[in-house]
Design a protein around this motif. Sequence first.
Motif, PDB file in Angstrom:
ATOM      1  N   LEU A   1       0.807  -1.221   0.000  1.00 41.40           N
ATOM      2  CA  LEU A   1       0.000   0.000   0.000  1.00 41.40           C
ATOM      3  C   LEU A   1       0.843   1.275   0.000  1.00 41.40           C
ATOM      4  N   LYS A   2       2.093   1.173   0.370  1.00 40.17           N
ATOM      5  CA  LYS A   2       2.970   2.362   0.381  1.00 40.17           C
ATOM      6  C   LYS A   2       3.624   2.589  -0.975  1.00 40.17           C
ATOM      7  N   SER A   3       4.201   1.542  -1.548  1.00 40.37           N
ATOM      8  CA  SER A   3       4.967   1.710  -2.785  1.00 40.37           C
ATOM      9  C   SER A   3       4.172   1.359  -4.045  1.00 40.37           C
ATOM     10  N   GLY A   4       3.084   0.610  -3.888  1.00 39.78           N
ATOM     11  CA  GLY A   4       2.330   0.152  -5.044  1.00 39.78           C
ATOM     12  C   GLY A   4       2.935  -1.078  -5.700  1.00 39.78           C
TER      13      GLY A   4
ATOM     14  N   LEU B   1      -7.633 -13.144  -5.876  1.00 36.18           N
ATOM     15  CA  LEU B   1      -7.265 -12.921  -4.482  1.00 36.18           C
ATOM     16  C   LEU B   1      -6.154 -11.883  -4.450  1.00 36.18           C
ATOM     17  N   VAL B   2      -6.370 -10.831  -3.688  1.00 36.60           N
ATOM     18  CA  VAL B   2      -5.365  -9.786  -3.530  1.00 36.60           C
ATOM     19  C   VAL B   2      -5.133  -9.592  -2.040  1.00 36.60           C
ATOM     20  N   ILE B   3      -3.875  -9.661  -1.637  1.00 41.42           N
ATOM     21  CA  ILE B   3      -3.504  -9.438  -0.241  1.00 41.42           C
ATOM     22  C   ILE B   3      -2.806  -8.087  -0.175  1.00 41.42           C
ATOM     23  N   TYR B   4      -3.320  -7.215   0.691  1.00 44.39           N
ATOM     24  CA  TYR B   4      -2.749  -5.877   0.853  1.00 44.39           C
ATOM     25  C   TYR B   4      -1.922  -5.824   2.119  1.00 44.39           C
ATOM     26  N   GLY B   5      -0.828  -5.104   2.060  1.00 51.34           N
ATOM     27  CA  GLY B   5       0.033  -4.942   3.227  1.00 51.34           C
ATOM     28  C   GLY B   5       1.084  -3.889   2.927  1.00 51.34           C
ATOM     29  N   THR B   6       2.066  -3.838   3.782  1.00 50.62           N
ATOM     30  CA  THR B   6       3.140  -2.869   3.618  1.00 50.62           C
ATOM     31  C   THR B   6       4.475  -3.577   3.703  1.00 50.62           C
ATOM     32  N   LEU B   7       5.284  -3.397   2.682  1.00 47.60           N
ATOM     33  CA  LEU B   7       6.637  -3.950   2.684  1.00 47.60           C
ATOM     34  C   LEU B   7       7.523  -3.158   3.644  1.00 47.60           C
ATOM     35  N   PRO B   8       8.530  -3.794   4.223  1.00 45.05           N
ATOM     36  CA  PRO B   8       9.492  -3.037   5.022  1.00 45.05           C
ATOM     37  C   PRO B   8      10.143  -1.957   4.155  1.00 45.05           C
TER      38      PRO B   8
END
Length: 137
Positions: free
Chosen positions: A93-96, A126-133
Amino acid sequence: MSGAELKKVGLKVTLPRLKILEILESAGDEHHLTAEDVYKILLEQGEEVGLATVYRVLTQFEQAGIVRRLNFENNISIFELDTGDNHDHLVCLKSGKVKEFVDPIIESRIQEIAKENGYELSGHSLVIYGTLPQESR
């Protein structure tokens, strides 16, 4: 895909179509591209193709079954070649940044759920949303 294959799906062979197809085919691991990404690559290659043309060609490719358009919650549409395989996506969600994955357990469970509910499965998304380090973005 060649010019002959473009003709086979009912599209006229034009330089913009060939160039955009070439970009999609050569994108490698980073093959989830927005129309803007494709446009920037064309500009870097010295091609004089407008952004509206890029959108039009990608939409034509989608209608012809050459590419898939994926719309994510971050209001970004990305395009990927439609290889006919079934895979799912992880979206930062931060970098796309988009990463695809295949998990046999998830695939099996989705088929079971469809069957349990009387559905003949024709596909799924299926799409999983999150934030990478920070260092991975």
